[in-house]
Design an enzyme around this catalytic site. Structure first.
Site, short mmCIF file in Angstrom:
data_model
loop_
_atom_site.label_atom_id
_atom_site.label_comp_id
_atom_site.label_asym_id
_atom_site.label_seq_id
_atom_site.Cartn_x
_atom_site.Cartn_y
_atom_site.Cartn_z
N GLU A 216 0.87 -1.18 0.00
CA GLU A 216 0.00 0.00 0.00
C GLU A 216 0.91 1.22 0.00
O GLU A 216 1.43 1.62 1.05
CB GLU A 216 -0.90 -0.02 1.25
N CYS A 250 -2.07 9.65 2.29
CA CYS A 250 -1.59 9.01 1.04
C CYS A 250 -2.48 9.35 -0.14
O CYS A 250 -2.01 9.42 -1.27
CB CYS A 250 -1.50 7.51 1.23
P1 NAD Z 1 7.45 5.22 7.64
O1 NAD Z 1 8.72 5.98 7.56
O2 NAD Z 1 6.70 5.15 8.92
O3 NAD Z 1 7.78 3.75 7.10
C1 NAD Z 1 6.80 2.75 6.99
C2 NAD Z 1 7.26 1.50 7.75
O4 NAD Z 1 8.44 0.99 7.14
C3 NAD Z 1 7.60 1.79 9.21
O5 NAD Z 1 7.00 0.81 10.03
C4 NAD Z 1 9.11 1.73 9.23
O6 NAD Z 1 9.61 1.28 10.48
C5 NAD Z 1 9.43 0.73 8.14
N1 NAD Z 1 10.74 0.95 7.54
C6 NAD Z 1 11.34 2.15 7.28
N2 NAD Z 1 12.55 1.94 6.71
C7 NAD Z 1 12.71 0.60 6.62
C8 NAD Z 1 13.75 -0.24 6.11
N3 NAD Z 1 14.89 0.27 5.60
N4 NAD Z 1 13.59 -1.57 6.17
C9 NAD Z 1 12.46 -2.10 6.68
N5 NAD Z 1 11.44 -1.35 7.17
C10 NAD Z 1 11.58 -0.03 7.14
O7 NAD Z 1 6.40 5.77 6.60
P2 NAD Z 1 6.64 6.40 5.16
O8 NAD Z 1 7.25 5.40 4.26
O9 NAD Z 1 7.25 7.75 5.25
O10 NAD Z 1 5.10 6.60 4.79
C11 NAD Z 1 4.71 7.57 3.91
C12 NAD Z 1 4.44 6.94 2.55
O11 NAD Z 1 3.43 5.94 2.71
C13 NAD Z 1 3.87 7.92 1.55
O12 NAD Z 1 4.41 7.62 0.29
C14 NAD Z 1 2.38 7.63 1.57
O13 NAD Z 1 1.72 7.97 0.40
C15 NAD Z 1 2.39 6.15 1.80
N6 NAD Z 1 1.14 5.73 2.42
C16 NAD Z 1 0.35 4.89 1.74
C17 NAD Z 1 -0.86 4.51 2.29
C18 NAD Z 1 -1.77 3.56 1.58
O14 NAD Z 1 -2.71 3.09 2.22
N7 NAD Z 1 -1.57 3.27 0.31
C19 NAD Z 1 -1.23 4.98 3.54
C20 NAD Z 1 -0.37 5.83 4.21
C21 NAD Z 1 0.82 6.19 3.64
#
Ligand code: NAD
Length: 485
Positions: A216, A250
């Site tokens: 997602e 998102c």
């Molecule tokens: P985030 O930084 O919280 O990361 C998401 C998860 O990935 C966390 O639990 C984090 O601990 C883990 N993570 C981070 N780096 C990692 C690595 N190197 N290895 C393994 N796990 C790791 O969140 P984010 O990525 O900044 O979220 C924002 C993005 O998510 C945006 O692009 C947004 O559009 C997207 N998003 C999508 C949805 C959806 O439902 N499609 C919903 C919310 C956010």
């Protein structure tokens, strides 16, 4: 605040305990699924105030927005699952071609095993619990991993999951190291929500065990506004969808493509609605969130320097405040169009026609940037249909923003760079289920037709038999013909 990461050495035993519970058959009965979902709902409702405080502490999430998008959403997702669970669990009878009769066919949905849910920070509890609800409804054990970037919400979510007191539903806390360790474990399904860079890490790790993934992700979700739109309503709904959670959603409209003749009217109306929502100074409004952390704040601050600021533009680094901001005079090459904004900055681009808008969106999609959501504003159904037919995106909302997400009868998920797979309601149940095809043969007769020796007479009969349609297929063919297809 009580927020500690799970020691690395405790991660494998947690997953092993979840697997033991699944293997023992604990999670399969409908009774367990119902009791666990009800317990989860009770805990969310009991801890509502603590959760709302946690969201406010992490990034000033307004309580109203937090209640509707987190607490209310989770409770209604659980209620929806409870109302439909018996039906979803029923084997689904499907047609059996005449050649394979006498016999019956069913699709049986069985739990996949141990699921892993990795959540981001922006809707920190909803995006953790909603997939976990789907996994539980489907009869799986599940391990959740909240985002360390919303530490108050993560701590509350972890305490809540631990209060269930069942090793089949557990939580791992932490950042990159803990998630990396978690991903070395064998799971039967992984649902990850977050950015597409980490999605690639998740998918690589999943490939080691041939674990299916649901991803997602995000992307630049466009809003297209026609000269035939109700411009005032379009402006209000775009402003609401964009500035909720300070744009850290998102599916927030990332940018607007508007027909030139209504450009100025739209910009002015967005300004009016921003003031109506947050007052003359949004910085003192209790209804406007803050940016989650300094790196995101500084990234967003730089994006304000594209085009011309016509609304907002003010920032305050100490409180990570960025005013609801609208930029005009933007070109496709500006930095603000080069990445998902994920903050309260709305670029508006004037186009000559809706066809140009469709081409703009579709060209980006052809280059790999398929959006998660798409919004089309027009009072002409034909025009909205043309936008839908001429573009692709994870989901669509016509004459509105965000709300397609909240209908449990619609799949929620991305396409291409915005993700793969979907969940919500029955779609979530299916995501965490293995669809097992079961064909049951009658023993009342056993014609020799299929068996060797293969004679030319048998071959003729088999060819004929296999081309015969099931009565339901005949019905479908007729209905298709009547529709002119
Ligand atoms: P985030 O930084 O919280 O990361 C998401 C998860 O990935 C966390 O639990 C984090 O601990 C883990 N993570 C981070 N780096 C990692 C690595 N190197 N290895 C393994 N796990 C790791 O969140 P984010 O990525 O900044 O979220 C924002 C993005 O998510 C945006 O692009 C947004 O559009 C997207 N998003 C999508 C949805 C959806 O439902 N499609 C919903 C919310 C956010």
């Amino acid at each position: 605040m009580d927020y500690t990461f799970t020691p690395l050495a405790e991660i494998a035993p947690k997953v092993a305990a979840a697997r033991t519970a699944f293997a023992a058959g604990t999670t399969r009965p409908q009774l367990w699924r119902r009791a666990t979902l009800e317990r989860l709902r009770d805990l969310v409702e009991e801890r509502e105030e603590k959760l709302l405080d946690a969201f406010a502490a992490d990034f000033g999430k307004p309580r109203f927005e937090a209640w509707t998008s987190e607490i209310g959403y989770i409770v209604s997702e659980i209620n929806h699952a409870l109302a439909h669970l018996s039906t979803w669990m029923q084997p689904e009878r499907v047609a059996t071609p005449l050649a394979f009769k006498p016999g019956t066919s069913h699709v049986v949905r069985e739990p996949v095993g141990v699921a892993c849910v990795i959540a981001p920070w922006n809707y920190p509890v909803q995006l953790l619990l909603a997939p976990m609800i789907a996994a539980i409804a489907a009869g799986n054990a599940v391990v959740g991993k909240p985002s360390e970037l919303a530490p108050h919400a993560a701590a509350e979510a972890a305490a809540l999951i631990e209060a269930i007191g069942d090793p089949a539903v557990c939580v791992v806390q932490g950042g990159v190291a803990e998630t990396s360790e978690l991903l070395t474990q064998r799971f039967d399904h992984i649902l990850y929500t977050g950015n597409s860079r980490v999605a690639r890490i998740v998918m690589r790790a999943a490939a080691e065990n041939l674990t299916p993934v649901t991803l997602e992700l995000g992307g630049k979700s466009p809003a297209l506004v026609s000269r035939h739109a109700n411009v005032q309503i379009a402006a209000r709904r775009i402003a609401w969808g964009k500035f909720m959670n300070a744009g850290q959603t998102c599916i927030a409209p990332d940018y607007v493509l508007v027909e030139r003749s209504v450009h100025d009217e739209l910009v002015a109306a967005i300004g009016t609605h921003v003031e109506e929502f947050y007052g003359a100074d949004p910085q003192v409004s209790g209804d406007y969130a803050r940016i989650v952390n300094e790196p995101h704040f500084h990234r967003l601050e730089k994006l304000i320097h594209s085009g011309t600021v016509v609304i907002g533009g003010t920032t305050d680094a100490d409180t990570r405040y960025i005013a609801p901001t609208v930029l005009t005079g933007i070109t496709a090459d500006d930095p603000v169009m080069g990445e998902e904004i994920f903050g309260p900055i709305l670029p508006i681009i004037a186009v000559d026609s809706m066809n140009d808008a469709i081409e703009f969106v579709q060209q980006r999609a052809d280059e790999g940037d398929k959006p998660l959501a798409l919004y089309t504003f027009s009072d002409s159904d034909d025009e909205n249909d043309q936008v839908i037919a001429g573009t692709t995106s994870g989901g669509v909302c016509v004459n509105g923003t965000l709300l397609h997400f909240s209908n449990p009868n619609l799949p929620f998920g991305g396409v291409g760079e915005s993700g793969m797979g979907s969940y919500h309601g029955k779609f979530g149940f299916d995501t965490f289920s293995h669809r097992r095809g079961v064909h049951a043969r009658s023993t009342r007769m056993d014609p020799a037709l299929m068996y060797p020796p293969y004679t030319s007479r048998k071959q003729k009969l088999v060819r004929k038999g296999m081309s015969l349609l099931d009565p339901r297929d005949v019905g479908a063919k007729l209905r298709g013909a009547l529709r002119g297809k």
